[in-house]
Enzyme design. Structure first.
Site, PDB file in Angstrom:
ATOM      1  N   GLY A  32       0.844  -1.194   0.000  1.00 45.88           N
ATOM      2  CA  GLY A  32       0.000   0.000   0.000  1.00 45.88           C
ATOM      3  C   GLY A  32       0.879   1.243   0.000  1.00 45.88           C
ATOM      4  N   LEU A  33       0.234   2.379  -0.167  1.00 49.27           N
ATOM      5  CA  LEU A  33       0.959   3.652  -0.233  1.00 49.27           C
ATOM      6  C   LEU A  33       1.651   3.967   1.082  1.00 49.27           C
ATOM      7  CD1 LEU A  33      -1.817   5.810  -1.961  1.00 49.27           C
ATOM      8  CD2 LEU A  33       0.273   4.930  -3.037  1.00 49.27           C
ATOM      9  N   SER A  34       2.648   4.814   1.031  1.00 49.20           N
ATOM     10  CA  SER A  34       3.267   5.329   2.252  1.00 49.20           C
ATOM     11  C   SER A  34       2.186   6.058   3.057  1.00 49.20           C
ATOM     12  CB  SER A  34       4.400   6.301   1.873  1.00 49.20           C
ATOM     13  OG  SER A  34       5.034   6.787   3.033  1.00 49.20           O
ATOM     14  N   SER A  36      -0.367   4.593   4.463  1.00 48.39           N
ATOM     15  CA  SER A  36      -1.680   3.917   4.394  1.00 48.39           C
ATOM     16  C   SER A  36      -1.986   3.146   5.670  1.00 48.39           C
ATOM     17  CB  SER A  36      -1.725   2.966   3.184  1.00 48.39           C
ATOM     18  OG  SER A  36      -0.701   1.987   3.298  1.00 48.39           O
ATOM     19  N   GLY A  37      -0.950   2.853   6.459  1.00 44.20           N
ATOM     20  CA  GLY A  37      -1.181   2.124   7.714  1.00 44.20           C
ATOM     21  C   GLY A  37      -0.630   0.712   7.726  1.00 44.20           C
ATOM     22  N   LYS A  38       0.130   0.353   6.700  1.00 47.14           N
ATOM     23  CA  LYS A  38       0.696  -1.014   6.622  1.00 47.14           C
ATOM     24  C   LYS A  38       1.454  -1.394   7.886  1.00 47.14           C
ATOM     25  CE  LYS A  38       3.505  -0.083   3.174  1.00 47.14           C
ATOM     26  NZ  LYS A  38       3.188   1.346   3.006  1.00 47.14           N
ATOM     27  N   SER A  39       2.395  -0.543   8.259  1.00 47.40           N
ATOM     28  CA  SER A  39       3.289  -0.901   9.366  1.00 47.40           C
ATOM     29  C   SER A  39       2.533  -0.960  10.690  1.00 47.40           C
ATOM     30  CB  SER A  39       4.438   0.099   9.465  1.00 47.40           C
ATOM     31  OG  SER A  39       5.204   0.034   8.280  1.00 47.40           O
ATOM     32  N   SER A 103       6.085  -5.487   5.446  1.00 45.73           N
ATOM     33  CA  SER A 103       5.421  -4.206   5.230  1.00 45.73           C
ATOM     34  C   SER A 103       6.280  -3.364   4.294  1.00 45.73           C
ATOM     35  CB  SER A 103       5.235  -3.516   6.584  1.00 45.73           C
ATOM     36  OG  SER A 103       4.812  -2.193   6.392  1.00 45.73           O
TER      37      SER A 103
HETATM   38  S1  ADX Z   1       9.381   0.109  -1.801  1.00 48.10           S
HETATM   39  O1  ADX Z   1       8.733   0.910  -2.846  1.00 48.10           O
HETATM   40  O2  ADX Z   1      10.767  -0.246  -2.162  1.00 48.10           O
HETATM   41  O3  ADX Z   1       8.585  -1.084  -1.434  1.00 48.10           O
HETATM   42  P1  ADX Z   1       9.730   0.685   1.002  1.00 48.10           P
HETATM   43  O4  ADX Z   1       8.479   0.157   1.603  1.00 48.10           O
HETATM   44  O5  ADX Z   1      10.972  -0.116   1.138  1.00 48.10           O
HETATM   45  O6  ADX Z   1       9.448   1.073  -0.541  1.00 48.10           O
HETATM   46  O7  ADX Z   1      10.065   2.103   1.638  1.00 48.10           O
HETATM   47  C1  ADX Z   1       9.057   3.068   1.661  1.00 48.10           C
HETATM   48  C2  ADX Z   1       9.335   4.130   2.726  1.00 48.10           C
HETATM   49  O8  ADX Z   1      10.472   4.875   2.383  1.00 48.10           O
HETATM   50  C3  ADX Z   1       8.172   5.103   2.796  1.00 48.10           C
HETATM   51  O9  ADX Z   1       7.265   4.734   3.818  1.00 48.10           O
HETATM   52  C4  ADX Z   1       8.850   6.397   3.103  1.00 48.10           C
HETATM   53  O10 ADX Z   1       8.964   6.567   4.494  1.00 48.10           O
HETATM   54  C5  ADX Z   1      10.242   6.257   2.551  1.00 48.10           C
HETATM   55  N1  ADX Z   1      10.511   6.897   1.250  1.00 48.10           N
HETATM   56  C6  ADX Z   1      11.588   7.678   1.002  1.00 48.10           C
HETATM   57  N2  ADX Z   1      11.609   8.053  -0.293  1.00 48.10           N
HETATM   58  C7  ADX Z   1      10.518   7.513  -0.888  1.00 48.10           C
HETATM   59  C8  ADX Z   1       9.997   7.557  -2.214  1.00 48.10           C
HETATM   60  N3  ADX Z   1      10.612   8.209  -3.199  1.00 48.10           N
HETATM   61  N4  ADX Z   1       8.846   6.865  -2.476  1.00 48.10           N
HETATM   62  C9  ADX Z   1       8.248   6.195  -1.487  1.00 48.10           C
HETATM   63  N5  ADX Z   1       8.671   6.135  -0.215  1.00 48.10           N
HETATM   64  C10 ADX Z   1       9.818   6.769   0.093  1.00 48.10           C
END
Ligand code: ADX
Length: 195
Positions: A32-34, A36-39, A103
């Site tokens: 899910g999006l950053s 969104s509440g996953k963690s 997550s």
């Molecule tokens: S993933 O896309 O590779 O799966 P992951 O879950 O490890 O991402 O890390 C996401 C977290 O990194 C976000 O919750 C946010 O805190 C941080 N973050 C820093 N830069 C970005 C970015 N460009 N896009 C999304 N998340 C980012």
């Protein structure tokens, strides 16, 4: 993989291991999006499982990026590597008898499908959980201030704004996290796990 390595078989098979430990491994993959509440949901599931005697371990993207995946950024290729690497770790934890709770934004369908295939090919249960809150809500919450920084041009390729998120098409569970509290979301995941 190098051709100069061979597979060493241990003395235990999975049934013996899980039987002796009284555990059943599996992986739950939260996408899910950053914001969104996953963690938050995954941490609540982890606590409930462990407190009920079922070993579980949270593999949280932000935390793993301090170590296991500290070499990776947020390009499409690095995200693919991130997802593939964490999928391998989850498979090992699940095989060991833990419930691996992953997550990660894991924005690309192909990577999530590959994580599922990795588990299913190894005979391990895999559940994809889509923690689904609208972008506007995640952006309003902005728990780390990253959306506002990204809007101001300070974060390149931010998921949902300037980098894509491919929504699941066949998640095992969808949690509408804008309308569902953390405990109710966690309870739904526990039902999925039969715990
Ligand atoms: S993933 O896309 O590779 O799966 P992951 O879950 O490890 O991402 O890390 C996401 C977290 O990194 C976000 O919750 C946010 O805190 C941080 N973050 C820093 N830069 C970005 C970015 N460009 N896009 C999304 N998340 C980012």
């Amino acid at each position: 993989m190098s051709s100069n390595v061979t597979w060493h078989h241990g003395h235990l098979d999975r049934d013996e291991r899980w039987g002796a430990l009284g555990t059943r491994g599996a992986t739950v993959w939260f996408t899910g999006l950053s914001g969104s509440g996953k963690s938050s949901i995954a941490a609540a599931v982890e606590a409930a499982l462990v407190r009920s005697g079922r070993p579980a371990y949270l593999l949280d993207g932000d935390n793993l990026r301090h170590g296991l995946t500290a070499d990776l950024g947020f390009s499409d290729a690095d995200r693919e590597t991130n997802v593939a690497r964490v999928a391998q770790v989850a498979r090992l934890l699940a095989d060991a008898g833990l419930v691996a709770l992953v997550s990660l934004i894991s924005p690309f369908r192909a990577g999530r499908d590959a994580a599922r295939a990795l588990h299913e090919d190894a005979g391990l249960a895999f559940f994809e959980v889509w923690v689904n809150a609208p972008l506007e809500i995640c952006e309003q919450r902005d728990p780390k201030g990253l959306y506002s920084r990204a809007r101001a041009g300070g974060v390149e390729g931010f998921t949902g704004l300037s980098s894509p998120y491919e929504a699941p098409v066949a998640a095992d569970l969808e949690i509408a996290s804008d309308r569902t509290g953390i405990e109710d979301g966690a309870a739904a995941v526990l039902r999925l796990l039969g715990s």
